[in-house]
Design an enzyme around this catalytic site. Structure first.
Site, short mmCIF file in Angstrom:
data_model
loop_
_atom_site.label_atom_id
_atom_site.label_comp_id
_atom_site.label_asym_id
_atom_site.label_seq_id
_atom_site.Cartn_x
_atom_site.Cartn_y
_atom_site.Cartn_z
N ASP A 180 -6.63 -4.34 -5.88
CA ASP A 180 -7.25 -4.70 -4.61
C ASP A 180 -8.67 -5.21 -4.82
OD1 ASP A 180 -7.93 -2.16 -5.52
OD2 ASP A 180 -8.14 -1.30 -3.52
N THR A 190 -20.39 22.94 15.41
CA THR A 190 -19.81 22.74 14.08
C THR A 190 -18.99 21.45 14.04
OG1 THR A 190 -19.76 25.11 13.62
CG2 THR A 190 -18.28 23.72 12.33
N GLY A 247 0.82 -1.20 0.00
CA GLY A 247 0.00 0.00 0.00
C GLY A 247 0.85 1.25 0.00
N ASN A 248 0.20 2.40 -0.01
CA ASN A 248 0.93 3.67 -0.04
C ASN A 248 1.73 3.90 1.24
OD1 ASN A 248 0.04 4.84 -2.63
ND2 ASN A 248 -1.98 4.82 -1.69
N THR A 249 1.20 3.46 2.35
CA THR A 249 1.88 3.67 3.63
C THR A 249 2.37 2.36 4.24
OG1 THR A 249 0.44 5.58 4.05
CG2 THR A 249 1.66 4.68 5.92
#
Length: 244
Positions: free
Chosen positions: A96, A174, A8-10
């Site tokens: 994937d 908020t 994966g990317n990380t």
């Protein structure tokens, strides 16, 4: 014995299989993949085959170690898979999603399966009971939605699901509004997709996987199954299928 590598990317997830049984599974920062593979190959000298699925760039050192010590299969759009692929743009189908479809076919044969993968994006993949992959949908994941609200507005703060505490609607601040909009919006989306597929297809099995699956599954109304090692099992099934 098979070595399964999901880059994966990380993070990179690595699993060792003896036929269909998971012997061990590890996760490491992607930059440290090569060293972990070396250690695993020393610990499990009977590993003969490997499969590598990558959504991020793979280092040359990782490829060299795998090619030198195993019979390596690089998963791509041309790889032979154990299901019929009815996706119209097969070259753009994520690896994937290919692995998840293979896992669905292996573990739930002759059933209609909806696989929901809650990661960076949320993907929906439908596999018919006759073993035909029909596609699905892609939407922004949890982190992406929080980032979008912050990056495309002037004043909304950047939040994460780790700070999610709102339980009641309507929200009164908020911060609570952002949390409720992001998380409950995804929950409504998931329940909506599941209900649609349940109406259209009988005997539907719903699989929920990915990094945010455990967090979201507790909030979804529909009954879903959160399996362990689901993507790794799909990759192993593809590897076994190509070696048969």
């Amino acid at each position: 014995m098979n070595l399964i590598i999901d880059v994966g990317n990380t993070f990179t997830k690595i699993a060792i299989f003896q036929e269909a049984e998971v012997l061990q599974e590890k996760q490491v920062i992607t930059a440290d993949t090569t060293q972990l593979i070396k250690e695993i190959l020393q610990k499990f000298p009977k590993i003969e085959h490997s499969i590598l699925a990558a959504v991020a760039e793979v280092s040359q050192s990782t490829l060299e170690v795998l090619q030198k010590n195993t019979k390596l299969l690089l998963l791509n759009a041309q790889t032979k898979v154990p299901f019929t692929n009815n996706y119209h743009s097969q070259g753009s189908l994520g690896i994937d999603r290919i692995a998840l479809a293979a896992a669905a076919v292996a573990q739930f044969p002759k059933r209609n399966v909806l696989v929901i993968d809650a990661g960076t994006c949320i993907t929906y993949d439908f596999i018919e009971k006759n073993g035909v992959y029909q596609g699905g949908a892609i939407s922004p994941g949890v982190k992406m939605r929080y980032l979008a609200l912050h990056n495309f507005t002037a004043k909304l703060p950047l939040l994460t699901r780790e700070t999610f505490e709102i339980e009641n609607s309507p929200a009164k601040t908020t911060v609570e509004n952002i949390h409720l909009g992001v998380v409950q919006g995804i929950v409504f989306e998931i329940d909506g997709f599941i209900n649609q597929y349940k109406n259209d297809f009988s005997n539907l099995t719903v699989i929920f996987t990915g990094g945010d699956a455990e967090f979201l599954s507790k909030k979804v109304k529909n009954s879903i199954f959160v399996p362990q090692n689901f993507l790794s099992k799909g990759l192993n099934h593809i590897l076994e299928y190509n070696n048969s």
